[in-house]
Design a protein around this motif. Structure first.
Motif, PDB file in Angstrom:
ATOM      1  N   ASN A 121      44.101  47.733  45.084  1.00  0.00           N
ATOM      2  CA  ASN A 121      44.022  46.352  45.152  1.00  0.00           C
ATOM      3  C   ASN A 121      44.657  45.633  43.833  1.00  0.00           C
ATOM      4  N   ASN A 122      44.547  46.043  42.736  1.00  0.00           N
ATOM      5  CA  ASN A 122      45.203  45.253  41.550  1.00  0.00           C
ATOM      6  C   ASN A 122      46.701  45.537  41.549  1.00  0.00           C
ATOM      7  N   PHE A 123      46.786  46.665  42.132  1.00  0.00           N
ATOM      8  CA  PHE A 123      48.699  46.883  42.062  1.00  0.00           C
ATOM      9  C   PHE A 123      49.243  45.872  42.858  1.00  0.00           C
ATOM     10  N   TRP A 124      48.398  45.513  44.411  1.00  0.00           N
ATOM     11  CA  TRP A 124      49.129  44.305  45.155  1.00  0.00           C
ATOM     12  C   TRP A 124      48.807  43.121  44.722  1.00  0.00           C
ATOM     13  N   ALA A 125      47.597  42.751  43.967  1.00  0.00           N
ATOM     14  CA  ALA A 125      47.529  41.270  43.326  1.00  0.00           C
ATOM     15  C   ALA A 125      48.416  41.067  42.448  1.00  0.00           C
ATOM     16  N   ALA A 247      52.730  36.964  35.314  1.00  0.00           N
ATOM     17  CA  ALA A 247      51.666  37.733  35.832  1.00  0.00           C
ATOM     18  C   ALA A 247      50.524  38.212  35.013  1.00  0.00           C
ATOM     19  N   GLU A 248      50.985  38.816  33.890  1.00  0.00           N
ATOM     20  CA  GLU A 248      49.962  39.329  32.883  1.00  0.00           C
ATOM     21  C   GLU A 248      49.361  38.212  32.279  1.00  0.00           C
ATOM     22  N   ALA A 249      49.930  37.074  32.076  1.00  0.00           N
ATOM     23  CA  ALA A 249      49.066  35.762  31.514  1.00  0.00           C
ATOM     24  C   ALA A 249      48.074  35.222  32.549  1.00  0.00           C
ATOM     25  N   THR A 250      48.135  35.602  33.626  1.00  0.00           N
ATOM     26  CA  THR A 250      47.294  34.914  34.722  1.00  0.00           C
ATOM     27  C   THR A 250      46.037  35.923  34.925  1.00  0.00           C
ATOM     28  N   GLU A 251      46.062  37.117  34.342  1.00  0.00           N
ATOM     29  CA  GLU A 251      45.244  38.120  34.410  1.00  0.00           C
ATOM     30  C   GLU A 251      44.861  38.499  35.962  1.00  0.00           C
ATOM     31  N   ILE A 252      45.606  38.278  36.939  1.00  0.00           N
ATOM     32  CA  ILE A 252      45.196  38.584  38.209  1.00  0.00           C
ATOM     33  C   ILE A 252      45.960  39.828  38.354  1.00  0.00           C
ATOM     34  N   GLY A 253      45.244  40.908  38.884  1.00  0.00           N
ATOM     35  CA  GLY A 253      45.788  41.998  39.218  1.00  0.00           C
ATOM     36  C   GLY A 253      45.975  42.995  37.890  1.00  0.00           C
ATOM     37  N   SER A 254      46.580  43.882  38.146  1.00  0.00           N
ATOM     38  CA  SER A 254      46.920  44.902  36.882  1.00  0.00           C
ATOM     39  C   SER A 254      48.101  45.719  37.045  1.00  0.00           C
ATOM     40  N   SER A 255      48.998  45.830  36.035  1.00  0.00           N
ATOM     41  CA  SER A 255      50.139  46.658  36.105  1.00  0.00           C
ATOM     42  C   SER A 255      50.060  48.039  35.596  1.00  0.00           C
TER      43      SER A 255
END
Length: 347
Positions: A121-125, A247-255
């Protein structure tokens, strides 16, 4: 590293070939896939709405998902929508196209069992946020001269190599995730130590089998190291790296990355002669994108879920399946990984 790039590409090709020939199939692009991806790449004013409507209506899964999205509480608490044209009016054409692209890839690509620090889920977010941010970077007011649709596609696919590694080499990739977090290092640098190449280069080799445009494949290949990209692809790779930082700054999901790259540290973000290299514009972009995505990720990214017991059963089945795949071709995998190690040890 530039001197090692040829070797890293060779290793990436070998790993991609192994991935493409295992029992966990990476499917070919389906018949409607090229039409969907071609539509995503178009500027809004060039999208033929009747053709797009017909294309989506021909796929019951995509059609249903767009209707569900348009009737979600995020978009409206008004009367229920039952037609795709009405959904497009409510959501917006580009938002609909973006969502079709996301759902298309979620549906097409295999699911991987969650590992510590890297979940499905975090991957797709995270992929979705990168795609949205990258499309924004293609707006004419930033003067980057790259099609917004190409940037959206590149942002969506930039982490595909991680998905492939999580499926086919779960133990090794889990080790990469753990080391990146432990030593606070970029994940792709740890991957080079473990695999001898990066997930971006691996993904690019797989994507090329779908005959996607070079700008997408090369943007994915070099988004972690745009300074090494061929001259004609440095901008798309650099913008995708910049979008990943947003994307990292939004803290939505995770890489799964072990360190956050600040915007000013990115290849293009550190160039003050560019608009996106200016701190005030960087701050404004993060604020704008974060606000546009606020409370939206769960609505857009999440697909309708079956009952919990079925999820658990499916998850366990997938996990065991992935484990069997990783164990089945042991002699082949050892050969590839042994070859990788020999290349590194020969320096």
């Amino acid at each position: 590293m530039e001197n090692n790039l040829v070797g890293e590409k060779t290793i990436a090709f070998s790993i991609a070939q192994e991935i493409l020939t295992t029992s966990v199939n990476i499917p070919s692009l389906p018949a409607n896939g090229k039409k969907i991806l071609d539509t995503v790449r178009l500027p809004e004013e060039k999208i033929d709405i009747p053709s797009f409507v017909k294309l989506v209506e021909s796929d019951p899964g995509l059609f249903t998902r767009i209707l569900q999205l348009s009737n979600s509480t995020f978009y409206s608490e008004m009367d229920k929508i039952v037609s795709l044209r009405a959904a497009i009016t409510r959501i917006g054409l580009i938002e609909t196209v973006n969502t079709v692209c996301l759902q298309f890839f979620q549906k097409m690509l295999p699911k991987f069992p969650d590992i510590e620090g890297f979940s499905y889920n975090n991957f797709w977010a995270y992929s979705w946020v990168c795609a949205v941010a990258n499309r924004r970077l293609g707006h004419p007011n930033l003067e980057m001269d790259v099609l917004a649709g190409d940037l959206y596609m590149t942002g969506m696919l930039q982490s595909m190599g991680k998905l492939l590694l999580a499926i086919h080499f779960p133990k090794e990739f889990s080790k990469c995730i753990r080391k990146a977090r432990e030593f606070e290092q970029p994940l792709h640098k740890i991957e080079m130590d473990v695999f001898g190449t990066t997930d971006g280069l691996i993904a690019s080799k797989v994507l090329s089998t779908w005959r996607l445009p070079s700008i997408l494949c090369e943007g994915v290949a070099y988004c972690q190291m745009p300074e090494l990209a061929p001259p004609e692809y440095k901008i798309v790779a650099g913008l995708t790296q910049f979008a990943c930082s947003i994307a990292e700054a939004t803290e939505i999901g995770s890489s799964g990355n072990g360190v956050k790259l600040e915007l000013g540290e990115t290849f293009l973000g550190g160039k003050p002669q560019l608009k996106i290299g200016q701190e005030n514009i960087q701050t404004a972009l993060v604020t704008e994108i974060r606000e546009s995505l606020k409370d939206k990720a769960d609505t857009v990214v999440s697909s309708p879920k079956p009952k919990r017991k079925k999820i658990a059963a499916a998850s366990n089945k997938k996990a065991h399946s992935a484990e069997r795949v990783s164990q089945k071709p042991q002699t082949k995998k050892k050969g590839v990984m042994g070859w990788v190690k020999s290349l590194w040890n020969s320096d």
